[in-house]
Design a protein around this motif. Structure first.
Motif, PDB file in Angstrom:
ATOM      1  N   ALA A   4     -10.591 -15.705   8.914  1.00 37.34           N
ATOM      2  CA  ALA A   4     -10.244 -14.282   8.892  1.00 37.34           C
ATOM      3  C   ALA A   4     -11.482 -13.454   8.562  1.00 37.34           C
ATOM      4  CB  ALA A   4      -9.138 -14.014   7.868  1.00 37.34           C
ATOM      5  N   ALA A   5     -12.417 -14.044   7.833  1.00 33.33           N
ATOM      6  CA  ALA A   5     -13.625 -13.315   7.442  1.00 33.33           C
ATOM      7  C   ALA A   5     -14.709 -13.421   8.505  1.00 33.33           C
ATOM      8  CB  ALA A   5     -14.144 -13.846   6.106  1.00 33.33           C
ATOM      9  N   THR A   6     -14.939 -14.625   8.991  1.00 29.22           N
ATOM     10  CA  THR A   6     -15.903 -14.813  10.074  1.00 29.22           C
ATOM     11  C   THR A   6     -15.588 -16.126  10.762  1.00 29.22           C
ATOM     12  OG1 THR A   6     -18.235 -14.797  10.682  1.00 29.22           O
ATOM     13  CG2 THR A   6     -17.666 -15.963   8.656  1.00 29.22           C
ATOM     14  N   THR A   7     -15.826 -16.148  12.043  1.00 30.59           N
ATOM     15  CA  THR A   7     -15.490 -17.347  12.795  1.00 30.59           C
ATOM     16  C   THR A   7     -16.501 -17.537  13.920  1.00 30.59           C
ATOM     17  OG1 THR A   7     -13.607 -18.542  13.751  1.00 30.59           O
ATOM     18  CG2 THR A   7     -13.929 -16.279  14.495  1.00 30.59           C
ATOM     19  N   ALA A   8     -16.556 -18.734  14.434  1.00 30.11           N
ATOM     20  CA  ALA A   8     -17.504 -19.017  15.516  1.00 30.11           C
ATOM     21  C   ALA A   8     -17.099 -18.277  16.782  1.00 30.11           C
ATOM     22  CB  ALA A   8     -17.541 -20.519  15.781  1.00 30.11           C
ATOM     23  N   LEU A   9     -18.090 -17.794  17.515  1.00 32.27           N
ATOM     24  CA  LEU A   9     -17.814 -17.144  18.791  1.00 32.27           C
ATOM     25  C   LEU A   9     -17.466 -18.191  19.838  1.00 32.27           C
ATOM     26  CD1 LEU A   9     -20.744 -14.597  19.062  1.00 32.27           C
ATOM     27  CD2 LEU A   9     -18.322 -14.046  18.846  1.00 32.27           C
ATOM     28  N   LEU A  10     -16.538 -17.833  20.714  1.00 36.07           N
ATOM     29  CA  LEU A  10     -16.331 -18.664  21.896  1.00 36.07           C
ATOM     30  C   LEU A  10     -17.603 -18.583  22.744  1.00 36.07           C
ATOM     31  CD1 LEU A  10     -12.720 -17.627  22.935  1.00 36.07           C
ATOM     32  CD2 LEU A  10     -13.439 -19.815  21.973  1.00 36.07           C
ATOM     33  N   PRO A  11     -17.956 -19.665  23.448  1.00 41.65           N
ATOM     34  CA  PRO A  11     -19.182 -19.631  24.262  1.00 41.65           C
ATOM     35  C   PRO A  11     -19.221 -18.454  25.230  1.00 41.65           C
ATOM     36  CG  PRO A  11     -18.378 -21.875  24.066  1.00 41.65           C
ATOM     37  CD  PRO A  11     -17.333 -20.995  23.437  1.00 41.65           C
ATOM     38  N   ALA A  12     -18.102 -18.124  25.852  1.00 39.95           N
ATOM     39  CA  ALA A  12     -18.092 -17.006  26.814  1.00 39.95           C
ATOM     40  C   ALA A  12     -18.363 -15.675  26.100  1.00 39.95           C
ATOM     41  CB  ALA A  12     -16.757 -16.953  27.544  1.00 39.95           C
ATOM     42  N   ALA A  13     -17.838 -15.522  24.895  1.00 36.25           N
ATOM     43  CA  ALA A  13     -18.065 -14.294  24.137  1.00 36.25           C
ATOM     44  C   ALA A  13     -19.527 -14.206  23.713  1.00 36.25           C
ATOM     45  CB  ALA A  13     -17.149 -14.250  22.909  1.00 36.25           C
ATOM     46  N   ARG A  14     -20.090 -15.351  23.316  1.00 36.82           N
ATOM     47  CA  ARG A  14     -21.501 -15.379  22.915  1.00 36.82           C
ATOM     48  C   ARG A  14     -22.391 -14.990  24.092  1.00 36.82           C
ATOM     49  NH1 ARG A  14     -25.913 -18.787  22.455  1.00 36.82           N
ATOM     50  NH2 ARG A  14     -26.967 -18.630  20.442  1.00 36.82           N
ATOM     51  N   THR A  15     -22.090 -15.552  25.256  1.00 39.74           N
ATOM     52  CA  THR A  15     -22.878 -15.238  26.455  1.00 39.74           C
ATOM     53  C   THR A  15     -22.797 -13.749  26.776  1.00 39.74           C
ATOM     54  OG1 THR A  15     -22.525 -17.452  27.320  1.00 39.74           O
ATOM     55  CG2 THR A  15     -23.129 -15.752  28.920  1.00 39.74           C
ATOM     56  N   ALA A  16     -21.589 -13.197  26.746  1.00 44.77           N
ATOM     57  CA  ALA A  16     -21.409 -11.770  27.059  1.00 44.77           C
ATOM     58  C   ALA A  16     -22.144 -10.902  26.047  1.00 44.77           C
ATOM     59  CB  ALA A  16     -19.917 -11.437  27.076  1.00 44.77           C
ATOM     60  N   LEU A  17     -22.067 -11.282  24.773  1.00 53.08           N
ATOM     61  CA  LEU A  17     -22.748 -10.505  23.727  1.00 53.08           C
ATOM     62  C   LEU A  17     -24.254 -10.537  23.935  1.00 53.08           C
ATOM     63  CD1 LEU A  17     -22.736  -8.956  21.034  1.00 53.08           C
ATOM     64  CD2 LEU A  17     -22.731 -11.183  19.877  1.00 53.08           C
ATOM     65  N   LEU A  18     -24.793 -11.738  24.162  1.00 54.94           N
ATOM     66  CA  LEU A  18     -26.245 -11.858  24.344  1.00 54.94           C
ATOM     67  C   LEU A  18     -26.714 -11.075  25.569  1.00 54.94           C
ATOM     68  CD1 LEU A  18     -26.798 -15.606  23.353  1.00 54.94           C
ATOM     69  CD2 LEU A  18     -27.385 -13.553  22.031  1.00 54.94           C
ATOM     70  N   GLU A  19     -25.926 -11.096  26.633  1.00 56.69           N
ATOM     71  CA  GLU A  19     -26.285 -10.315  27.830  1.00 56.69           C
ATOM     72  C   GLU A  19     -26.394  -8.839  27.497  1.00 56.69           C
ATOM     73  OE1 GLU A  19     -24.002 -12.990  31.177  1.00 56.69           O
ATOM     74  OE2 GLU A  19     -23.516 -10.855  31.058  1.00 56.69           O
ATOM     75  N   GLN A  20     -25.449  -8.335  26.740  1.00 52.56           N
ATOM     76  CA  GLN A  20     -25.439  -6.900  26.440  1.00 52.56           C
ATOM     77  C   GLN A  20     -26.500  -6.519  25.418  1.00 52.56           C
ATOM     78  OE1 GLN A  20     -24.012  -4.617  28.235  1.00 52.56           O
ATOM     79  NE2 GLN A  20     -23.402  -6.367  29.496  1.00 52.56           N
ATOM     80  N   LEU A  21     -26.861  -7.455  24.536  1.00 48.36           N
ATOM     81  CA  LEU A  21     -27.925  -7.164  23.559  1.00 48.36           C
ATOM     82  C   LEU A  21     -29.270  -6.962  24.249  1.00 48.36           C
ATOM     83  CD1 LEU A  21     -27.007  -9.573  20.619  1.00 48.36           C
ATOM     84  CD2 LEU A  21     -26.785  -7.078  20.681  1.00 48.36           C
ATOM     85  N   GLU A  22     -29.375  -7.454  25.482  1.00 44.71           N
ATOM     86  CA  GLU A  22     -30.611  -7.272  26.256  1.00 44.71           C
ATOM     87  C   GLU A  22     -30.676  -5.891  26.905  1.00 44.71           C
ATOM     88  OE1 GLU A  22     -33.148  -9.456  26.568  1.00 44.71           O
ATOM     89  OE2 GLU A  22     -32.121 -10.772  25.139  1.00 44.71           O
TER      90      GLU A  22
END
Ligand code: PLP
Length: 127
Positions: free
Chosen positions: A9-27
């Motif tokens: 509930a406090a923090t959890t691992a990102l799903l790989p697809a969510a991580r990929t989408a996040l990293l793409e947008q951080l660029e």
């Protein structure tokens, strides 16, 4: 014995697809509130994401609100729901709250009790 992590509930691992989408947008550069082309592109990503999340939840896009984190979300949900219910019926002032809730829940409840005429009941957890 391996550690078992129980605080998702406090923090959890990102799903790989969510991580990929996040990293793409951080660029990407662009303020979604700006009217320049980078801003409009960023705004498109935000609004398309809102639509996809709404569709996945069976909600309207206007019902999906992005916040900075848990405390802001809790405040928005508790104060917003209280205000909406009160506007619909001035007698609806009672909040029922889990007794083991995080302070991000308890503090806005306390605020509503102290300043907005709410009453609160706490449902204490049993064994
Ligand atoms: C219910 C709840 N609300 C809020 C928070 C705090 O979240 P944030 O640090 O994103 O404001 C937590 C953290 O554990 C939480 O469990």
């Amino acid at each position: 014995m391996p550690a078992v992590y129980l605080d998702h509930a406090a923090t959890t691992a990102l799903l790989p697809a969510a991580r990929t989408a996040l990293l793409e947008q951080l660029e990407q550069l662009g303020n979604p509130s700006a009217i320049n082309s980078a801003g409009r592109a960023a705004r498109r990503v935000v609004e398309e994401s809102r639509e996809r999340i709404a569709a996945a939840l069976g909600a309207l896009p206007s019902e999906v609100i992005f916040t900075s984190g848990g405390t802001e979300s809790d405040n928005l949900a508790i104060k917003g729901t209280y205000a909406a219910r009160l506007a619909a019926d001035p007698a609806r002032r009672r909040l029922v709250v889990g007794g083991a809730e995080h302070h991000a829940i308890l503090d806005p409840v306390e605020f509503l009790v102290e300043t907005q005429g709410a009453s609160a009941s706490f449902a204490e957890p049993d064994a």
